[in-house]
Design a protein around this motif. Sequence first.
Motif, PDB file in Angstrom:
ATOM      1  N   UNK A  24      17.353 -14.533 -12.376  1.00 44.79           N
ATOM      2  CA  UNK A  24      16.631 -15.596 -13.080  1.00 44.79           C
ATOM      3  C   UNK A  24      15.629 -16.212 -12.125  1.00 44.79           C
ATOM      4  N   UNK A  25      14.369 -15.759 -12.239  1.00 50.30           N
ATOM      5  CA  UNK A  25      13.355 -16.261 -11.314  1.00 50.30           C
ATOM      6  C   UNK A  25      11.953 -16.034 -11.848  1.00 50.30           C
ATOM      7  N   UNK A  26      11.041 -16.811 -11.303  1.00 52.06           N
ATOM      8  CA  UNK A  26       9.606 -16.625 -11.472  1.00 52.06           C
ATOM      9  C   UNK A  26       9.081 -16.439 -10.058  1.00 52.06           C
ATOM     10  N   UNK A  27       8.421 -15.326  -9.786  1.00 54.15           N
ATOM     11  CA  UNK A  27       7.988 -15.035  -8.428  1.00 54.15           C
ATOM     12  C   UNK A  27       6.585 -14.432  -8.415  1.00 54.15           C
ATOM     13  N   UNK A  28       5.759 -14.961  -7.512  1.00 49.40           N
ATOM     14  CA  UNK A  28       4.463 -14.360  -7.171  1.00 49.40           C
ATOM     15  C   UNK A  28       4.576 -13.915  -5.728  1.00 49.40           C
ATOM     16  N   UNK A  29       4.219 -12.668  -5.435  1.00 50.75           N
ATOM     17  CA  UNK A  29       4.342 -12.188  -4.065  1.00 50.75           C
ATOM     18  C   UNK A  29       3.316 -11.114  -3.762  1.00 50.75           C
ATOM     19  N   UNK A  30       3.102 -10.902  -2.482  1.00 47.89           N
ATOM     20  CA  UNK A  30       2.262  -9.817  -1.997  1.00 47.89           C
ATOM     21  C   UNK A  30       3.183  -8.700  -1.544  1.00 47.89           C
ATOM     22  N   UNK A  31       2.910  -7.465  -1.958  1.00 44.69           N
ATOM     23  CA  UNK A  31       3.719  -6.343  -1.478  1.00 44.69           C
ATOM     24  C   UNK A  31       3.162  -5.853  -0.149  1.00 44.69           C
ATOM     25  N   UNK A  32       3.997  -5.109   0.565  1.00 46.30           N
ATOM     26  CA  UNK A  32       3.588  -4.646   1.888  1.00 46.30           C
ATOM     27  C   UNK A  32       2.314  -3.816   1.824  1.00 46.30           C
ATOM     28  N   UNK A  33       1.464  -4.009   2.843  1.00 45.71           N
ATOM     29  CA  UNK A  33       0.164  -3.333   2.868  1.00 45.71           C
ATOM     30  C   UNK A  33      -0.272  -3.142   4.312  1.00 45.71           C
ATOM     31  N   UNK A  35      -3.332  -2.133   4.892  1.00 47.75           N
ATOM     32  CA  UNK A  35      -4.769  -2.395   4.822  1.00 47.75           C
ATOM     33  C   UNK A  35      -5.095  -3.785   5.365  1.00 47.75           C
ATOM     34  N   UNK A  36      -6.225  -3.920   6.015  1.00 50.22           N
ATOM     35  CA  UNK A  36      -6.698  -5.237   6.440  1.00 50.22           C
ATOM     36  C   UNK A  36      -7.731  -5.778   5.456  1.00 50.22           C
ATOM     37  N   UNK A  37      -8.033  -5.016   4.407  1.00 52.03           N
ATOM     38  CA  UNK A  37      -9.049  -5.414   3.442  1.00 52.03           C
ATOM     39  C   UNK A  37      -8.523  -5.913   2.113  1.00 52.03           C
ATOM     40  N   UNK A  38      -7.353  -5.395   1.679  1.00 48.45           N
ATOM     41  CA  UNK A  38      -6.828  -5.802   0.380  1.00 48.45           C
ATOM     42  C   UNK A  38      -5.318  -5.613   0.340  1.00 48.45           C
ATOM     43  N   UNK A  39      -4.699  -6.187  -0.693  1.00 52.43           N
ATOM     44  CA  UNK A  39      -3.258  -6.039  -0.914  1.00 52.43           C
ATOM     45  C   UNK A  39      -2.978  -6.257  -2.395  1.00 52.43           C
ATOM     46  N   UNK A  40      -1.755  -5.936  -2.823  1.00 53.82           N
ATOM     47  CA  UNK A  40      -1.363  -6.108  -4.220  1.00 53.82           C
ATOM     48  C   UNK A  40      -0.644  -7.434  -4.398  1.00 53.82           C
ATOM     49  N   UNK A  41      -1.130  -8.201  -5.368  1.00 53.95           N
ATOM     50  CA  UNK A  41      -0.494  -9.443  -5.795  1.00 53.95           C
ATOM     51  C   UNK A  41       0.366  -9.114  -7.007  1.00 53.95           C
ATOM     52  N   UNK A  42       1.625  -9.524  -6.985  1.00 52.50           N
ATOM     53  CA  UNK A  42       2.560  -9.247  -8.071  1.00 52.50           C
ATOM     54  C   UNK A  42       3.042 -10.551  -8.679  1.00 52.50           C
ATOM     55  N   UNK A  43       3.225 -10.546  -9.999  1.00 53.77           N
ATOM     56  CA  UNK A  43       3.759 -11.692 -10.727  1.00 53.77           C
ATOM     57  C   UNK A  43       4.826 -11.174 -11.661  1.00 53.77           C
ATOM     58  N   UNK A  44       6.015 -11.760 -11.578  1.00 50.46           N
ATOM     59  CA  UNK A  44       7.105 -11.321 -12.431  1.00 50.46           C
ATOM     60  C   UNK A  44       7.993 -12.453 -12.881  1.00 50.46           C
ATOM     61  N   UNK A  45       8.557 -12.272 -14.060  1.00 50.26           N
ATOM     62  CA  UNK A  45       9.557 -13.196 -14.597  1.00 50.26           C
ATOM     63  C   UNK A  45      10.775 -12.364 -14.961  1.00 50.26           C
ATOM     64  N   UNK A  46      11.937 -12.819 -14.506  1.00 50.42           N
ATOM     65  CA  UNK A  46      13.201 -12.184 -14.855  1.00 50.42           C
ATOM     66  C   UNK A  46      14.112 -13.254 -15.428  1.00 50.42           C
ATOM     67  N   UNK A  47      14.662 -12.988 -16.588  1.00 54.07           N
ATOM     68  CA  UNK A  47      15.600 -13.906 -17.237  1.00 54.07           C
ATOM     69  C   UNK A  47      16.765 -13.085 -17.750  1.00 54.07           C
ATOM     70  N   UNK A  48      17.834 -13.025 -16.941  1.00 54.95           N
ATOM     71  CA  UNK A  48      18.977 -12.185 -17.292  1.00 54.95           C
ATOM     72  C   UNK A  48      18.589 -10.730 -17.296  1.00 54.95           C
ATOM     73  N   UNK A 120      10.716  -6.303 -11.945  1.00 46.67           N
ATOM     74  CA  UNK A 120      10.548  -5.051 -12.665  1.00 46.67           C
ATOM     75  C   UNK A 120      11.806  -4.181 -12.564  1.00 46.67           C
ATOM     76  N   UNK A 121      12.945  -4.857 -12.662  1.00 48.45           N
ATOM     77  CA  UNK A 121      14.272  -4.238 -12.638  1.00 48.45           C
ATOM     78  C   UNK A 121      14.649  -3.605 -11.293  1.00 48.45           C
ATOM     79  N   UNK A 122      13.976  -4.008 -10.220  1.00 51.59           N
ATOM     80  CA  UNK A 122      14.337  -3.550  -8.874  1.00 51.59           C
ATOM     81  C   UNK A 122      14.516  -4.763  -7.967  1.00 51.59           C
ATOM     82  N   UNK A 123      15.438  -4.661  -7.029  1.00 51.66           N
ATOM     83  CA  UNK A 123      15.698  -5.748  -6.090  1.00 51.66           C
ATOM     84  C   UNK A 123      14.643  -5.748  -4.991  1.00 51.66           C
ATOM     85  N   UNK A 124      14.073  -6.918  -4.720  1.00 51.74           N
ATOM     86  CA  UNK A 124      13.060  -7.080  -3.681  1.00 51.74           C
ATOM     87  C   UNK A 124      13.490  -8.169  -2.716  1.00 51.74           C
TER      88      UNK A 124
END
Length: 198
Positions: A24-33, A35-48, A120-124
């Motif tokens: 049960x969380x709302x999370x915004x995070x950057x995944x590992x990268x 690159x020194x120029x860009x990265x992936x921003x992720x937004x997810x909501x999990x409720x049960x 996205x159904x995976x533990x981070x």
Amino acid sequence: FFIRPEAISNDNQILFQKRSSIANNITLFLSNSVSTGSCELHFGITSGSRHTAISSSIDKGSFTHITAFFDNEYDQKIKLITFNNDIKTVISSSNAINVAKLEYFGENLNIGSGESFRYNDQLHYQQQTFTGSIDELRFYHRKLSDDEIEKNLYRSVNGDKNLILYYKFNEPYGDYTGNNIVLDNSDNSRNEVIKNFI
């Protein structure tokens, strides 16, 4: 809010997290990268057992304005709107999530750090605290219209009862008592102590 990730390689870094548990969380995070120029921003909501997630590429070394929201009234999807150098990008989740309310009373709100979470159904896991700058963080209890987002992109806001939290992060720098306090500029005055800030 605005973020400027440092132009260096990074591991998983949590930007914003409201969490009562891994499931049960709302999370915004950057995944590992590397690159020194860009990265992936992720937004997810999990409720049960329900979850939804989206991502978008953002530049490192420059400020990007990010609006992330859950549209519970219209299509039950999450959306990311980013502005970088006045270029607007809109990403919407492909799947809807049926959640009546997302409430985490009594739980910490973490900015620039956080705990393990399901995305996205995976533990981070957070592998390092956020390295970069955050500015103008606003937390609303309602969806903003596109016009409101664009109108208030570069201006201060006030007087909205649905503006629950507003950190400008413009407190004076220096050695003085209380230099670890961030002031809430919403009507709620939720001033907080900053931890692990350099």
